[in-house]
Enzyme design. Structure first.
Site, PDB file in Angstrom:
ATOM      1  N   GLN A   1       0.798  -1.218   0.000  1.00 43.63           N
ATOM      2  CA  GLN A   1       0.000   0.000   0.000  1.00 43.63           C
ATOM      3  C   GLN A   1       0.840   1.283   0.000  1.00 43.63           C
ATOM      4  O   GLN A   1       0.316   2.348  -0.309  1.00 43.63           O
ATOM      5  CB  GLN A   1      -0.952   0.003   1.196  1.00 43.63           C
ATOM      6  CG  GLN A   1      -2.004  -1.094   1.085  1.00 43.63           C
ATOM      7  CD  GLN A   1      -2.936  -1.118   2.276  1.00 43.63           C
ATOM      8  OE1 GLN A   1      -2.665  -1.782   3.267  1.00 43.63           O
ATOM      9  NE2 GLN A   1      -4.031  -0.386   2.193  1.00 43.63           N
TER      10      GLN A   1
ATOM     11  N   ARG B   1       4.119  -0.127  12.999  1.00 45.31           N
ATOM     12  CA  ARG B   1       3.785  -1.437  12.428  1.00 45.31           C
ATOM     13  C   ARG B   1       3.821  -1.327  10.906  1.00 45.31           C
ATOM     14  O   ARG B   1       3.022  -0.601  10.316  1.00 45.31           O
ATOM     15  CB  ARG B   1       2.393  -1.875  12.892  1.00 45.31           C
ATOM     16  CG  ARG B   1       1.920  -3.134  12.232  1.00 45.31           C
ATOM     17  CD  ARG B   1       0.568  -3.643  12.745  1.00 45.31           C
ATOM     18  NE  ARG B   1       0.175  -4.792  11.969  1.00 45.31           N
ATOM     19  CZ  ARG B   1      -0.944  -4.877  11.225  1.00 45.31           C
ATOM     20  NH1 ARG B   1      -1.825  -3.899  11.209  1.00 45.31           N
ATOM     21  NH2 ARG B   1      -1.179  -5.952  10.515  1.00 45.31           N
TER      22      ARG B   1
ATOM     23  N   HIS C   1       1.053  -9.343   4.679  1.00 41.98           N
ATOM     24  CA  HIS C   1      -0.082  -8.426   4.540  1.00 41.98           C
ATOM     25  C   HIS C   1      -0.554  -8.529   3.087  1.00 41.98           C
ATOM     26  O   HIS C   1      -0.540  -7.549   2.335  1.00 41.98           O
ATOM     27  CB  HIS C   1       0.317  -7.006   4.952  1.00 41.98           C
ATOM     28  CG  HIS C   1      -0.842  -6.119   5.332  1.00 41.98           C
ATOM     29  ND1 HIS C   1      -0.931  -5.467   6.547  1.00 41.98           N
ATOM     30  CD2 HIS C   1      -1.966  -5.772   4.658  1.00 41.98           C
ATOM     31  CE1 HIS C   1      -2.060  -4.746   6.595  1.00 41.98           C
ATOM     32  NE2 HIS C   1      -2.698  -4.916   5.452  1.00 41.98           N
TER      33      HIS C   1
ATOM     34  N   GLU D   1      -4.950 -10.090   9.130  1.00 38.98           N
ATOM     35  CA  GLU D   1      -6.342 -10.324   8.741  1.00 38.98           C
ATOM     36  C   GLU D   1      -6.508 -11.524   7.794  1.00 38.98           C
ATOM     37  O   GLU D   1      -6.978 -11.361   6.654  1.00 38.98           O
ATOM     38  CB  GLU D   1      -6.931  -9.068   8.090  1.00 38.98           C
ATOM     39  CG  GLU D   1      -6.948  -7.884   9.020  1.00 38.98           C
ATOM     40  CD  GLU D   1      -7.725  -6.688   8.461  1.00 38.98           C
ATOM     41  OE1 GLU D   1      -8.106  -6.697   7.281  1.00 38.98           O
ATOM     42  OE2 GLU D   1      -7.956  -5.738   9.242  1.00 38.98           O
TER      43      GLU D   1
ATOM     44  N   ASN E   1      -7.703  -5.828  14.810  1.00 37.84           N
ATOM     45  CA  ASN E   1      -8.006  -4.768  13.856  1.00 37.84           C
ATOM     46  C   ASN E   1      -9.510  -4.564  13.876  1.00 37.84           C
ATOM     47  O   ASN E   1     -10.283  -5.498  13.627  1.00 37.84           O
ATOM     48  CB  ASN E   1      -7.591  -5.165  12.435  1.00 37.84           C
ATOM     49  CG  ASN E   1      -6.088  -5.290  12.255  1.00 37.84           C
ATOM     50  OD1 ASN E   1      -5.318  -5.119  13.204  1.00 37.84           O
ATOM     51  ND2 ASN E   1      -5.669  -5.585  11.039  1.00 37.84           N
TER      52      ASN E   1
ATOM     53  N   TYR F   1     -12.748  -1.986  12.637  1.00 41.11           N
ATOM     54  CA  TYR F   1     -13.272  -0.841  11.876  1.00 41.11           C
ATOM     55  C   TYR F   1     -14.744  -0.572  12.176  1.00 41.11           C
ATOM     56  O   TYR F   1     -15.134   0.564  12.395  1.00 41.11           O
ATOM     57  CB  TYR F   1     -13.042  -1.043  10.369  1.00 41.11           C
ATOM     58  CG  TYR F   1     -11.573  -0.902  10.024  1.00 41.11           C
ATOM     59  CD1 TYR F   1     -11.017   0.349   9.804  1.00 41.11           C
ATOM     60  CD2 TYR F   1     -10.725  -2.009   9.994  1.00 41.11           C
ATOM     61  CE1 TYR F   1      -9.661   0.508   9.545  1.00 41.11           C
ATOM     62  CE2 TYR F   1      -9.367  -1.867   9.735  1.00 41.11           C
ATOM     63  CZ  TYR F   1      -8.843  -0.605   9.509  1.00 41.11           C
ATOM     64  OH  TYR F   1      -7.504  -0.455   9.270  1.00 41.11           O
TER      65      TYR F   1
ATOM     66  N   GLU G   1      -4.928  -2.102  14.309  1.00 41.55           N
ATOM     67  CA  GLU G   1      -5.452  -1.158  13.317  1.00 41.55           C
ATOM     68  C   GLU G   1      -6.762  -0.588  13.829  1.00 41.55           C
ATOM     69  O   GLU G   1      -7.642  -1.328  14.287  1.00 41.55           O
ATOM     70  CB  GLU G   1      -5.759  -1.827  11.959  1.00 41.55           C
ATOM     71  CG  GLU G   1      -4.550  -2.185  11.157  1.00 41.55           C
ATOM     72  CD  GLU G   1      -4.879  -2.803   9.789  1.00 41.55           C
ATOM     73  OE1 GLU G   1      -5.983  -2.555   9.248  1.00 41.55           O
ATOM     74  OE2 GLU G   1      -4.032  -3.549   9.280  1.00 41.55           O
TER      75      GLU G   1
HETATM   76  C1  PNW Z   1      -7.750  -3.646   6.559  1.00 47.68           C
HETATM   77  N1  PNW Z   1     -14.008  -4.990   5.549  1.00 47.68           N
HETATM   78  O1  PNW Z   1      -8.515  -4.261   5.579  1.00 47.68           O
HETATM   79  C2  PNW Z   1      -6.333  -3.874   6.106  1.00 47.68           C
HETATM   80  O2  PNW Z   1      -5.525  -4.541   7.032  1.00 47.68           O
HETATM   81  C3  PNW Z   1      -5.665  -2.661   5.560  1.00 47.68           C
HETATM   82  O3  PNW Z   1      -4.657  -3.055   4.658  1.00 47.68           O
HETATM   83  C4  PNW Z   1      -6.668  -1.724   4.933  1.00 47.68           C
HETATM   84  O4  PNW Z   1      -6.060  -0.644   4.292  1.00 47.68           O
HETATM   85  C5  PNW Z   1      -7.586  -1.257   6.059  1.00 47.68           C
HETATM   86  O5  PNW Z   1      -8.162  -2.346   6.748  1.00 47.68           O
HETATM   87  C6  PNW Z   1      -8.704  -0.332   5.593  1.00 47.68           C
HETATM   88  O6  PNW Z   1      -9.566  -1.009   4.716  1.00 47.68           O
HETATM   89  C7  PNW Z   1      -9.897  -4.393   5.632  1.00 47.68           C
HETATM   90  O7  PNW Z   1     -14.550  -5.255   4.458  1.00 47.68           O
HETATM   91  C8  PNW Z   1     -10.539  -4.625   4.426  1.00 47.68           C
HETATM   92  O8  PNW Z   1     -14.675  -4.916   6.620  1.00 47.68           O
HETATM   93  C9  PNW Z   1     -11.902  -4.822   4.404  1.00 47.68           C
HETATM   94  C10 PNW Z   1     -12.616  -4.802   5.589  1.00 47.68           C
HETATM   95  C11 PNW Z   1     -11.966  -4.580   6.796  1.00 47.68           C
HETATM   96  C12 PNW Z   1     -10.596  -4.373   6.818  1.00 47.68           C
END
Ligand code: PNW
Length: 449
Positions: free
Chosen positions: A23, A80, A124, A169, A290, A292, A352
């Site tokens: 990335q 990281r 990754h 992940e 991680n 989100y 994350e």
């Molecule tokens: C993570 N979802 O990926 C990754 O570890 C990173 O490389 C990425 O840039 C970051 O989150 C932001 O997207 C994800 O669909 C990809 O829920 C998809 C999901 C969650 C995390």
């Protein structure tokens, strides 16, 4: 800006930022790097929303010293990053490419010179293409190749990396890469992708042993978790939510913590051999989390290909990714891990946490990102609340230091504390960078008495 002072964090709490090789690095053909599945996947038109690839990305490979200076200015205690397997082993196996390891040695030494702990992720998602040509993670041999790669990295850097993370992940890599094909390698196997889960976990377990042979530093894995919110109140909705919970939150954690594979999804487990579960359950020192957003789940239509239907959660603010902003989901998740795994749960580091917004420089050249400040503040408060609930959380890493190449979203999703002009490579710290610098400085000064 925060309305109230941030709560205190435990002494020694690790403050970090995260990135990954494909990335940010660019330099895709430099110093003997081989092709990865993402170089291959990004090329045919139609897969990446803006038609871009990570060939240049943030050019971090050449600008790493500037980026370490940005970290030092922020005051983080850890960074990281991920090591690109195709730089170290351009064909996946065989002879080590010393020039690839030289880059990570320069980076690690630069970090140490600035008092920043190097935290290295080994995988990754950038699998060497020749390994994909042999079946990728569907092939058991890839797990052994991964252990050889871990051995090569640890032999060079084992005395200086402060925390190892084997896989990033594995759930997202399996589901998006091999389940529904929106990430590399672009396969669409749905739940028949189970061998990808098993071989990644086997590779993790074999890599733990390789790392321990060269390094006394702690070892972790970084899993993605998403608290499941049931949408609907029928028994079928509840069953769908339980199935999704098993897939997203337990498939990669139950076997790691000695509980075997969850039975709810009816996987064909013939690839699991005697002894594999013991390799996978090798003790780890830290669990990387991680987080989100949570996921809404309801029962699927009759005859649907999967035993759940994912639905957007309404009633929350949303990021530019259209992900709901739910800080309580992080507190709930940390409590759920503690309740489910009890004494088997190692200390957690949030490896994350972050958000994408459409950040643009204003007329004065500053990049205001008040939504990111609000997001990070709320998620840090959620971590503090979880610590008060009795969960051992010892670090928090923001995704990400830099705006970067966001996989299938190309350059269209900006997650950075630092804005990057993708034409010039110019870096501009956003207002969230200045905000986080004050939070970290205050926390590192310790309690005011
Ligand atoms: C993570 N979802 O990926 C990754 O570890 C990173 O490389 C990425 O840039 C970051 O989150 C932001 O997207 C994800 O669909 C990809 O829920 C998809 C999901 C969650 C995390």
């Amino acid at each position: 800006m925060p309305t109230a002072p941030m709560p205190e964090f435990p002494t020694g709490f690790r403050w970090g930022v995260s990135t990954s090789a494909y990335q940010i690095e660019g330099a895709a053909g430099t110093d003997g790097r081989g092709p990865s599945i993402w170089d291959t996947f990004a090329h045919p038109p139609g897969r990446i929303v803006d038609g871009s690839s990570g060939e240049v990305a943030c050019d971090h490979y050449h600008r790493y010293a500037e980026d370490v200076a940005l970290m030092a200015g922020l005051g983080v205690t850890a960074y990281r990053f991920s090591v690109a397997w195709p730089r170290v082993l351009p064909t996946g196996g065989g002879a080590v490419n010393p020039a690839g390891l030289d880059f990570y040695e320069r980076l690690v030494d630069e970090l140490l010179d600035h008092g920043i702990d190097p935290v290295a992720t080994l995988f990754h998602w950038d699998l060497p293409q020749p390994l994909e040509d042999a079946g990728g993670w569907l092939n058991r041999d890839t797990a052994h190749r991964f252990a050889d790669y871990a051995d090569a990295v640890a032999a060079r850097l084992g005395d200086r990396v402060k925390l190892w993370i084997t896989l990033n992940e594995p759930f997202i890599h399996m589901s998006l890469g091999y389940g529904i094909g929106v990430h590399a390698p672009g396969r669409m196997l749905l739940l028949d992708a189970f061998p990808v889960a098993h071989h990644q976990l086997l590779g993790h377990g074999l890599a733990v042993a390789a790392l321990r042979a060269h390094s006394t530093s702690p070892v972790a894995i970084a899993n993605n978790y998403s608290p499941v919110r049931t949408v609907g109140d029928s028994p079928a909705d509840a069953a769908a939510a339980a199935a999704y919970e098993a897939l997203h939150n337990r498939l990669f954690t139950d076997p790691l913590l000695g509980r075997g594979y969850p039975p709810e999804l009816g996987f064909d487990t013939t690839v699991v051999r005697d002894g594999d579960l013991d390799v996978i359950a090798a003790p780890i020192d830290v669990l990387g989390v991680n987080y989100y957003h949570p996921t809404g789940v309801r029962a699927p239509e009759e005859g649907a290909p999967l035993p759940f239907d994912l639905v957007p959660l309404t009633g929350y603010p949303r990021t530019a990714f259209d992900w709901p902003v739910v800080p309580d989901g992080l507190r709930d998740l940390l409590g759920w891990l503690r309740d489910r795994y009890g004494a088997d749960l190692p200390p957690i580091q949030v490896t994350e946490s972050g958000c994408a917004y459409d950040d643009v420089p204003d007329a004065t050249g500053r990049v205001p990102d008040p939504d990111r400040i609000a997001y990070l503040e709320a998620h840090l408060r959620a971590v503090r609340a979880a610590i008060d609930d009795g969960v051992e959380v010892t670090g928090y890493f923001v995704w990400s230091l830099l705006d970067n190449w966001e996989w299938a979203e190309g350059f269209t999703k900006r997650f950075g504390l630092v804005h990057v002009d993708f034409d010039t490579g110019h870096r501009t710290p956003k207002s969230s960078y200045a905000w986080l610098r004050e939070v970290i400085a205050t926390a590192r000064r310790g309690p005011v008495r």
